[in-house]
Design a protein around this motif. Structure first.
Motif, PDB file in Angstrom:
ATOM      1  N   THR A 176       0.848  -1.188   0.000  1.00 17.49           N
ATOM      2  CA  THR A 176       0.000   0.000   0.000  1.00 17.49           C
ATOM      3  C   THR A 176       0.885   1.239   0.000  1.00 17.49           C
ATOM      4  O   THR A 176       2.079   1.172   0.303  1.00 17.49           O
ATOM      5  CB  THR A 176      -0.901   0.037   1.250  1.00 17.49           C
ATOM      6  OG1 THR A 176      -0.066   0.177   2.404  1.00 17.49           O
ATOM      7  CG2 THR A 176      -1.766  -1.207   1.353  1.00 17.49           C
ATOM      8  N   GLU A 177       0.285   2.357  -0.295  1.00 16.43           N
ATOM      9  CA  GLU A 177       1.015   3.625  -0.273  1.00 16.43           C
ATOM     10  C   GLU A 177       1.578   3.903   1.121  1.00 16.43           C
ATOM     11  O   GLU A 177       2.725   4.341   1.260  1.00 16.43           O
ATOM     12  CB  GLU A 177       0.087   4.759  -0.713  1.00 16.43           C
ATOM     13  CG  GLU A 177       0.733   6.113  -0.723  1.00 16.43           C
ATOM     14  CD  GLU A 177      -0.223   7.223  -1.123  1.00 16.43           C
ATOM     15  OE1 GLU A 177       0.208   8.390  -1.088  1.00 16.43           O
ATOM     16  OE2 GLU A 177      -1.396   6.940  -1.458  1.00 16.43           O
ATOM     17  N   ASN A 204       3.222  -5.023 -10.296  1.00 10.14           N
ATOM     18  CA  ASN A 204       2.370  -3.971 -10.836  1.00 10.14           C
ATOM     19  C   ASN A 204       2.017  -2.954  -9.749  1.00 10.14           C
ATOM     20  O   ASN A 204       0.847  -2.772  -9.412  1.00 10.14           O
ATOM     21  CB  ASN A 204       1.098  -4.591 -11.439  1.00 10.14           C
ATOM     22  CG  ASN A 204       0.312  -3.609 -12.254  1.00 10.14           C
ATOM     23  OD1 ASN A 204       0.847  -2.635 -12.766  1.00 10.14           O
ATOM     24  ND2 ASN A 204      -0.976  -3.845 -12.374  1.00 10.14           N
ATOM     25  N   PRO A 205       3.026  -2.280  -9.183  1.00 15.79           N
ATOM     26  CA  PRO A 205       2.735  -1.316  -8.118  1.00 15.79           C
ATOM     27  C   PRO A 205       2.009  -0.093  -8.665  1.00 15.79           C
ATOM     28  O   PRO A 205       2.173   0.279  -9.829  1.00 15.79           O
ATOM     29  CB  PRO A 205       4.116  -0.946  -7.595  1.00 15.79           C
ATOM     30  CG  PRO A 205       5.037  -1.197  -8.740  1.00 15.79           C
ATOM     31  CD  PRO A 205       4.445  -2.339  -9.508  1.00 15.79           C
ATOM     32  N   SER A 206       1.222   0.524  -7.819  1.00  9.58           N
ATOM     33  CA  SER A 206       0.506   1.734  -8.224  1.00  9.58           C
ATOM     34  C   SER A 206       1.474   2.910  -8.324  1.00  9.58           C
ATOM     35  O   SER A 206       2.585   2.880  -7.780  1.00  9.58           O
ATOM     36  CB  SER A 206      -0.588   2.060  -7.197  1.00  9.58           C
ATOM     37  OG  SER A 206       0.009   2.473  -5.977  1.00  9.58           O
ATOM     38  N   ALA A 207       1.027   3.954  -8.974  1.00  8.31           N
ATOM     39  CA  ALA A 207       1.823   5.182  -9.066  1.00  8.31           C
ATOM     40  C   ALA A 207       2.065   5.762  -7.673  1.00  8.31           C
ATOM     41  O   ALA A 207       3.148   6.285  -7.398  1.00  8.31           O
ATOM     42  CB  ALA A 207       1.115   6.199  -9.960  1.00  8.31           C
ATOM     43  N   GLN A 208       1.105   5.634  -6.778  1.00  4.08           N
ATOM     44  CA  GLN A 208       1.252   6.158  -5.427  1.00  4.08           C
ATOM     45  C   GLN A 208       2.347   5.410  -4.669  1.00  4.08           C
ATOM     46  O   GLN A 208       3.117   6.008  -3.920  1.00  4.08           O
ATOM     47  CB  GLN A 208      -0.069   6.071  -4.660  1.00  4.08           C
ATOM     48  CG  GLN A 208      -1.148   6.975  -5.202  1.00  4.08           C
ATOM     49  CD  GLN A 208      -1.894   6.388  -6.405  1.00  4.08           C
ATOM     50  OE1 GLN A 208      -1.658   5.265  -6.837  1.00  4.08           O
ATOM     51  NE2 GLN A 208      -2.784   7.179  -6.970  1.00  4.08           N
ATOM     52  N   VAL A 209       2.429   4.103  -4.860  1.00  2.00           N
ATOM     53  CA  VAL A 209       3.471   3.300  -4.214  1.00  2.00           C
ATOM     54  C   VAL A 209       4.841   3.708  -4.746  1.00  2.00           C
ATOM     55  O   VAL A 209       5.787   3.924  -3.986  1.00  2.00           O
ATOM     56  CB  VAL A 209       3.207   1.792  -4.413  1.00  2.00           C
ATOM     57  CG1 VAL A 209       4.438   0.960  -4.095  1.00  2.00           C
ATOM     58  CG2 VAL A 209       2.015   1.351  -3.561  1.00  2.00           C
ATOM     59  N   ARG A 231       4.519   7.230 -17.071  1.00  2.00           N
ATOM     60  CA  ARG A 231       4.141   7.803 -15.770  1.00  2.00           C
ATOM     61  C   ARG A 231       4.991   7.198 -14.656  1.00  2.00           C
ATOM     62  O   ARG A 231       5.524   7.917 -13.808  1.00  2.00           O
ATOM     63  CB  ARG A 231       2.660   7.553 -15.515  1.00  2.00           C
ATOM     64  CG  ARG A 231       2.191   8.091 -14.185  1.00  2.00           C
ATOM     65  CD  ARG A 231       0.728   7.822 -13.977  1.00  2.00           C
ATOM     66  NE  ARG A 231       0.283   8.409 -12.723  1.00  2.00           N
ATOM     67  CZ  ARG A 231      -0.824   8.065 -12.113  1.00  2.00           C
ATOM     68  NH1 ARG A 231      -1.604   7.149 -12.641  1.00  2.00           N
ATOM     69  NH2 ARG A 231      -1.163   8.638 -10.993  1.00  2.00           N
ATOM     70  N   HIS A 232       5.130   5.888 -14.657  1.00  3.72           N
ATOM     71  CA  HIS A 232       5.922   5.228 -13.615  1.00  3.72           C
ATOM     72  C   HIS A 232       7.400   5.565 -13.764  1.00  3.72           C
ATOM     73  O   HIS A 232       8.103   5.738 -12.764  1.00  3.72           O
ATOM     74  CB  HIS A 232       5.689   3.721 -13.645  1.00  3.72           C
ATOM     75  CG  HIS A 232       4.334   3.331 -13.129  1.00  3.72           C
ATOM     76  ND1 HIS A 232       3.865   2.051 -13.185  1.00  3.72           N
ATOM     77  CD2 HIS A 232       3.337   4.062 -12.549  1.00  3.72           C
ATOM     78  CE1 HIS A 232       2.647   2.002 -12.659  1.00  3.72           C
ATOM     79  NE2 HIS A 232       2.317   3.213 -12.272  1.00  3.72           N
TER      80      HIS A 232
END
Length: 133
Positions: A27-28, A49-54, A76-77
């Motif tokens: 999680t973030e 596949n981590p989120s951009a927030q992570v 973006r990443h």
């Protein structure tokens, strides 16, 4: 496997490299806690596949960062990771677009891309701007 934010805060106090390659979910908040680790590198090769927030939180880690579980990287990443404050391991990538290569070329530390199978001349030119050793 995943860890709670409380556990991540405790792990961040460890002196030395942290190898947490079994983590597949982050999680973030947990990523922010792990980014506070200051005494070595941080390996999170289980993240695919981590989120951009992570990734935004992890870029603040002051040691090397290994994300070898990533098999592709969006622009973006890449923009988030290029700001990482230490060496960056992205050995799971087998190819890079010219745009992503140009973004990664702005990284100011060593960049490891050992998994690349091919690289276009224009992508190589973009990576050549990387300021690592």
């Amino acid at each position: 496997m995943h860890v709670s934010t409380e556990v991540a805060k405790g792990l961040a106090q460890h002196q030395g490299n942290l190898y947490l390659n079994g983590l597949i979910i982050l999680t973030e908040e947990t990523a922010s806690a792990l980014a506070q680790h200051k005494e070595g590198g941080l390996a999170l090769d289980g993240l695919t596949n981590p989120s951009a927030q992570v990734l935004d939180a992890l870029k603040d880690h002051k040691g090397w960062l290994s994300l070898d579980g990533l098999s592709r990287l969006s622009q973006r990443h890449a923009r988030l990771l290029v700001a990482a404050k230490g060496d960056l391991y992205l050995n799971g990538l087998s190819e890079l677009s010219d745009d992503v290569a140009n973004i990664l070329g702005a990284h100011e530390h060593d960049l490891y891309l050992d998994g690349l199978q091919s690289l276009a001349p224009t992508a190589a030119e973009g990576l050549s701007a990387c300021k690592g050793n």
